[in-house]
Design an enzyme around this catalytic site. Structure first.
Site, short mmCIF file in Angstrom:
data_model
loop_
_atom_site.label_atom_id
_atom_site.label_comp_id
_atom_site.label_asym_id
_atom_site.label_seq_id
_atom_site.Cartn_x
_atom_site.Cartn_y
_atom_site.Cartn_z
N ALA A 196 -3.72 -4.01 -2.61
CA ALA A 196 -2.97 -4.83 -3.31
C ALA A 196 -2.74 -5.67 -1.50
O ALA A 196 -3.06 -5.61 -1.42
CB ALA A 196 -1.67 -4.08 -3.23
N GLN B 64 -3.27 5.54 3.66
CA GLN B 64 -3.98 4.38 3.13
C GLN B 64 -4.63 3.37 3.80
O GLN B 64 -4.77 3.29 5.21
CB GLN B 64 -2.43 3.26 3.25
CG GLN B 64 -2.31 2.04 2.52
CD GLN B 64 -0.82 1.27 2.64
OE1 GLN B 64 -1.22 -0.13 3.44
NE2 GLN B 64 -0.70 1.24 0.83
N GLY C 154 10.36 0.24 1.66
CA GLY C 154 10.14 -0.48 2.73
C GLY C 154 10.47 -0.67 3.64
O GLY C 154 10.85 0.28 4.74
N TYR D 176 -5.54 -7.95 0.04
CA TYR D 176 -6.64 -7.58 0.84
C TYR D 176 -8.52 -7.48 0.29
O TYR D 176 -8.40 -7.52 -0.87
CB TYR D 176 -6.56 -6.29 1.89
CG TYR D 176 -5.01 -6.26 2.53
CD1 TYR D 176 -4.81 -6.91 3.77
CD2 TYR D 176 -3.61 -5.51 2.43
CE1 TYR D 176 -3.98 -7.12 4.57
CE2 TYR D 176 -2.39 -5.70 3.05
CZ TYR D 176 -3.11 -6.55 4.35
OH TYR D 176 -1.51 -7.34 5.06
N THR E 187 2.96 -1.86 8.27
CA THR E 187 2.86 -1.96 8.87
C THR E 187 3.55 -2.31 10.50
O THR E 187 4.17 -3.04 10.07
CB THR E 187 1.49 -3.82 9.10
OG1 THR E 187 0.36 -4.00 8.41
CG2 THR E 187 1.26 -4.15 10.66
#
Length: 360
Positions: A175, A97, A317, A178, A24
């Site tokens: 995952a 995603q 990430g 959520y 995000t």
């Protein structure tokens, strides 16, 4: 170096085994539209074998955090088309995603409506980032069977929109606390109908959504992300090993492309009753689809993971936030840029598209 070997995922060829994980970034406008900054951000990172987008809302109802993208109307589809075209022009592969936040939202960013969830159980022990600052989580609205069925359809509709926008596939975000994850966890799901109670019932939502996605866009274009031992979002399971073993065995009966498996994080300690198994070895060996190992890898540990032969790709990430040319840096043993954590989840170009390349 195994990380730089070519490979295949579903129906697409990948230039290497390095994947940018979904993260995000909070850079859309108030309508969930990505813009020029986002085009530049993803195209800068197209040397990855595969890019996962930041989480994309499947519907207005799926909204959790402000300034996050959607893919449920034509304007959003058209905006994403520019991103996918830019990535493809650089020889990249990009997967959307798909995201429903469930109870991980707040009414201040949902036009006053409470978020949906499997059961009316609020998240404990943390606050939510909203457009009005951090706020305590509210008691969510329990989903009706009709709302569950509509949400499953929303996933399928969003998947079709993603392919229309030029994405190479879709990934179900199941995952990190959520909505799909919430159905699996007793701390979020106390239902007594077909979507709660027994492990098969708690797994039903995830499996129903996966079947919907496969039906919508085809098996080679579908994947899923799982985080069995990650407690973020107050995700506490009575027996995560048994729950996820059952889920994986049922997923193995479906025809789809990949599973991204997230390892636990030292930043979020597991409950005492969780066992200390290595997720990639314990769950990864059970997975029939191509396995992508995720979370906390550097160059050395990623190479070692690939050498084991369980995971075929590794997703990174924060390393990709600060190093858009991460494969080149690994190849040249170049020094890595350090990410600016203050700009990770919102802002402008600073901390988003202005990290230097290794040869600059």
């Amino acid at each position: 170096m195994k990380l730089l070997e070519k490979t295949q995922l579903g129906g697409v060829s990948l230039k290497n085994r390095m994947v940018m994980a979904a993260m995000t970034r909070g850079r859309t406008d108030i309508n969930g539209l990505v813009g020029d900054m986002t085009i530049e951000y993803y195209s800068q990172r197209a040397s990855a074998g595969l890019l996962f987008t930041e989480s994309i809302r499947i519907s207005e109802e799926a909204t959790g955090s402000p300034l996050t993208p959607g893919i449920f109307n034509n304007q959003q589809i058209d905006a994403w088309k520019k991103v996918t075209a830019a990535v493809h022009d650089k020889g990249g592969v990009i997967i959307a995603q798909l995201w429903h936040t469930g109870r991980m939202g707040h009414s201040v960013d949902r036009n006053g409506r409470l978020p949906f969830a499997p059961s009316p159980l609020p998240i404990r022990g943390m606050q939510h980032f909203t457009s009005q600052g951090k706020k305590d989580y509210e008691i969510p609205q329990e989903m009706t069977i009709q709302e569950i069925k509509q949400t499953i359809k929303d996933y399928g509709h969003a998947a079709k929109n993603a392919i229309a926008a030029g994405f190479d596939g879709v990934q179900l975000h199941a995952a990190n606390g959520y909505l799909p994850n919430q159905f699996l966890a007793e701390s979020a799901n106390q239902r007594t109908d077909d979507y709660g109670g027994s492990i098969p019932n708690k797994a039903r939502f995830v499996l129903d959504v996966m079947q919907e996605l496969i039906s919508a866009v085809g098996s080679e274009k579908v994947g899923i992300k799982l985080s069995p031992y990650h407690p973020y979002g107050d995700m506490i399971l009575d027996d995560p090993a048994t729950t996820y073993t059952y889920l994986i065995e049922e997923l193995n009966k479906l025809d789809f492309a990949h599973v991204e498996l997230m390892r636990r994080s030292s930043n979020f300690p597991s409950p005492e009753h969780y066992v200390a198994e290595n997720e990639i070895e314990f769950f990864g060996r059970k997975i029939r689809q191509t396995l992508i190992a995720n979370s906390g890898y550097d160059k050395a540990s990623a190479e070692a993971e690939l050498e084991k032969g369980i995971a075929k790709l590794i997703s990174f990430g924060t390393l990709y936030i600060a190093n858009p040319d991460l494969p080149e840096r690994f190849e040249k043993n170049a020094t890595l840029n350090k990410p600016d954590r203050a700009t990770m989840f919102g802002g402008g170009k600073h901390g988003y598209t202005d990290y230097p390349l290794w040869n600059e």
